[in-house]
Design a protein around this motif. Structure first.
Motif, PDB file in Angstrom:
ATOM      1  N   SER A 245      -1.002  -2.518  -1.070  1.00 45.64           N
ATOM      2  CA  SER A 245      -0.944  -1.396  -1.077  1.00 45.64           C
ATOM      3  C   SER A 245      -2.044  -0.076  -0.972  1.00 45.64           C
ATOM      4  O   SER A 245      -1.708   0.851  -0.511  1.00 45.64           O
ATOM      5  CB  SER A 245       0.819  -1.288  -1.694  1.00 45.64           C
ATOM      6  N   GLU A 246      -2.930  -0.176  -2.035  1.00 49.56           N
ATOM      7  CA  GLU A 246      -3.623   0.554  -2.323  1.00 49.56           C
ATOM      8  C   GLU A 246      -4.737   0.774  -1.041  1.00 49.56           C
ATOM      9  O   GLU A 246      -4.559   2.250  -0.585  1.00 49.56           O
ATOM     10  CB  GLU A 246      -5.174   0.383  -3.485  1.00 49.56           C
TER      11      GLU A 246
ATOM     12  N   LYS B 103      -3.520   0.575   2.111  1.00 51.00           N
ATOM     13  CA  LYS B 103      -2.808   1.557   2.874  1.00 51.00           C
ATOM     14  C   LYS B 103      -2.220   2.690   2.371  1.00 51.00           C
ATOM     15  O   LYS B 103      -2.152   4.076   2.910  1.00 51.00           O
ATOM     16  CB  LYS B 103      -1.697   1.454   2.691  1.00 51.00           C
ATOM     17  N   LEU B 104      -2.326   3.021   1.160  1.00 48.10           N
ATOM     18  CA  LEU B 104      -1.863   4.261   0.799  1.00 48.10           C
ATOM     19  C   LEU B 104      -3.003   5.376  -0.043  1.00 48.10           C
ATOM     20  O   LEU B 104      -2.382   6.767  -0.253  1.00 48.10           O
ATOM     21  CB  LEU B 104      -0.896   4.463  -0.323  1.00 48.10           C
TER      22      LEU B 104
ATOM     23  N   ILE C 126       0.800  -6.650  -4.946  1.00 46.47           N
ATOM     24  CA  ILE C 126       1.286  -5.328  -4.590  1.00 46.47           C
ATOM     25  C   ILE C 126       0.107  -4.454  -4.821  1.00 46.47           C
ATOM     26  O   ILE C 126       0.121  -3.596  -3.551  1.00 46.47           O
ATOM     27  CB  ILE C 126       2.694  -4.927  -5.083  1.00 46.47           C
TER      28      ILE C 126
END
Lengths: 271, 292
Positions: free
Chosen positions: B284-285, B287-288, B280
């Protein structure tokens, strides 16, 4: 004038905040100097009436704290230098040489970082039992001789050094190991110091693995030794022993904090 | 001359350099990992030696166990991880934000804020246990209460989280401080000139720009909470009534009771949880996180 005033208050508040965070340790130190009667009084009171060194005297006279320290330092004395040297050597190979299977091996090492030590610990324990190494220094040492994280950190550092340095040295007939020992290692000095400090504190503070492989009192490391005092001794003595044990990493940390935080942030976050 | 001089010595040199690390990783990481998986489906002797296949016997045992409820254990582990990272992140974030600007005294309070990371979790637990002691403990004396801080199932998990957050505080603080300080003074001054208040600056500038560090701190805290053992062992022993029994503690407890195979099953579960969270993090890195 008013602005200066405000600034001073703000600074003072930050220091007070720091002291609040340190409060558990302050409580520990105060209690360590309390005579038994005050420690055991109910309700317990932090104001100390007759400060005494009795607890410390007891710790050094009747408890094996110096043996615990000796054991810990044997482990640190082997693990920390070996970790640093093996990591530097591997980092050198991965940053300066091309060789068959390099990519595969590198990926495998990366993958090994996905396996936390805690996950394999029970099996490691069975291996130690099988090899009849329970209650030996070897059991504390062999599983912690290498740090893949340090390999990556040093590799990153070596890759950031100018390539021309290597070419010039090679041109001058500098041997591979000579380049490593007299040029590369000195250039990595800051990170080496950071790594030594971090690894020292980490090894000094480790608890679970020594708790599993050591069962005799005279082989215990500091953390396991001190933790085993709770319940057996009154809190004044336990906290005095804890305070003695805590002095070393805290001093190391205070004097090496800049280096440690540099090393921490160097390996972890890309930017 | 290069190609001819590339003698046998030079060819094997890199392998010699990486040999110690590779040997150790193979022997103390990959081998036990495979063995842990195999053992969770086998019956083993007291040295961990393989005797025969057992299928999913031990997996059923841990799932159906009444004394060491599996579902509850996984829940406790996740709740503990969330509690720990929320507490650590918010406290470390506030401290880092307050001290971003370098002043003459920064060195002193930085050291005070970061110092808990030098304190072993065993040491911290001993001291906190003394403070939280229900009979005549300091906290109860001060509050004039008689609360069972470590013996009440509802409160104990909070206490263990607080102690763990205290232990992790220094590490997170140093990262966030480095993150906030990497935001250049120019950007901040420009914001002040534009009339941005303290909160706008914190949430619109500092946090987005320090997102790599924040992201890293969040996941480091989650993962180290999942692996927490010492605090639980010394403060509550997994109790009261299993209220602080996490997967990691469950692994130790099974092993301690001589149920190595069951401990292996739980180890695999712990691995999968950590693996999932790392995935995760990785996914997610992109994107965020905002990289400068």
């Amino acid at each position: 004038m008013k602005r200066k005033h405000k600034k001073a208050i703000r600074e003072a508040l930050k220091i007070i905040l720091g002291v609040i965070i340190m409060f558990p340790l302050i409580i520990m130190i105060i209690t360590a100097f309390m005579p038994k009667a005050e420690v055991l009084s109910i309700p317990f009171n932090l104001s100390i009436k007759n400060p005494t060194l009795d607890n410390f005297a007891y710790v050094f006279k009747y408890l094996e704290i110096l043996t615990y320290l000796k054991n810990t330092f044997v482990v640190i004395g082997v693990c920390v230098p070996v970790q640093v040297i093996t990591s530097l050597l591997a980092a050198y190979a991965f940053s300066y040489f091309e060789f068959p299977l390099k990519k595969t091996i590198f990926t495998l090492l990366l993958m090994s970082m996905m396996i936390p030590g805690e996950v394999v610990m029970m099996t490691l324990f069975k291996m130690i039992v099988n090899w009849e190494l329970i209650n030996t220094y070897a059991s504390l040492i062999i599983t912690h001789l290498v740090s893949v994280g340090a390999v990556f950190m040093f590799r990153q550092n070596m890759l950031s050094l100018p390539r021309s340095l290597w070419e010039a040295a090679r041109m001058d007939g500098c041997g591979y190991m000579k380049y490593f020992s007299s040029i590369l290692v000195p250039l990595c000095k800051t990170l080496i110091v950071a790594r030594v400090l971090e690894s020292f504190i980490w090894t000094y503070n480790s608890h679970l693995w020594p708790l599993m492989v050591i069962t005799t009192d005279t082989m215990k490391t500091v953390q396991v030794g001190v933790a085993s005092l709770t319940g057996a001794q009154h809190s004044g003595i336990v906290l005095a022993a804890t305070a003695c044990v805590l002095v070393i990493p805290v001093l190391l940390f205070i004097f090496g904090m800049d280096k440690i935080s540099e090393g921490l942030t160097a390996g972890a976050v890309k930017s | 001359m290069g190609s001819k001089k590339k003698s046998l010595g030079v060819k094997i040199l890199p392998y010699l350099l990486i040999f110690p690390v590779c040997l150790s990783v193979a022997l103390f990481s990959f081998y036990p990992f495979v063995k842990t998986i195999v053992s969770s489906f086998s019956v083993t002797d007291e040295f961990g030696g393989w005797i025969r296949w057992a299928g999913t016997t031990f997996w059923q045992m841990i799932v159906e166990s009444k004394t060491n409820d599996f579902g509850k254990m996984v829940r406790t582990t996740l709740v503990f991880a969330v509690m720990n990272f929320t507490m650590t992140l918010s406290l470390a974030g506030v401290l880092a934000f307050l001290t971003t600007k370098r002043t003459r005294l920064s060195k002193i309070y930085q050291t005070l804020f970061a110092l808990p990371m030098a304190v072993a979790s065993a040491t911290a637990s001993i001291v906190w246990k003394f403070i939280l002691n229900s009979e005549g403990g300091l906290l109860n004396t001060w509050l004039g209460t008689n609360i069972e801080w470590l013996n009440d199932p509802k409160i104990a998990i909070w206490m263990v989280s607080i102690v763990t957050a205290w232990c992790h505080l220094g590490h997170s603080y140093l990262f966030l401080l480095a993150g906030f300080r990497s935001v250049s003074a120019d950007v901040q001054e420009a914001a002040i000139v534009d009339g941005a208040g303290r909160f706008t600056r914190a949430f619109r500038i500092m946090i987005p720009m320090a997102s790599p560090q924040i992201f890293f701190v969040v996941f480091t805290n989650i993962i180290s909470a999942l692996k927490t053992f010492t605090q639980i062992n010394l403060l509550t022993n997994g109790g009261p009534a299993g209220a602080t029994s996490t997967l990691m503690y469950g692994i130790y407890w099974r092993q301690y009771k001589g149920e190595y195979e069951a401990a292996c099953c739980l180890s695999i579960v712990l691995f999968l949880v950590i693996f999932l969270i790392t995935r995760i993090q990785f996914l997610s890195e992109k994107k965020l996180v905002h990289y400068q």
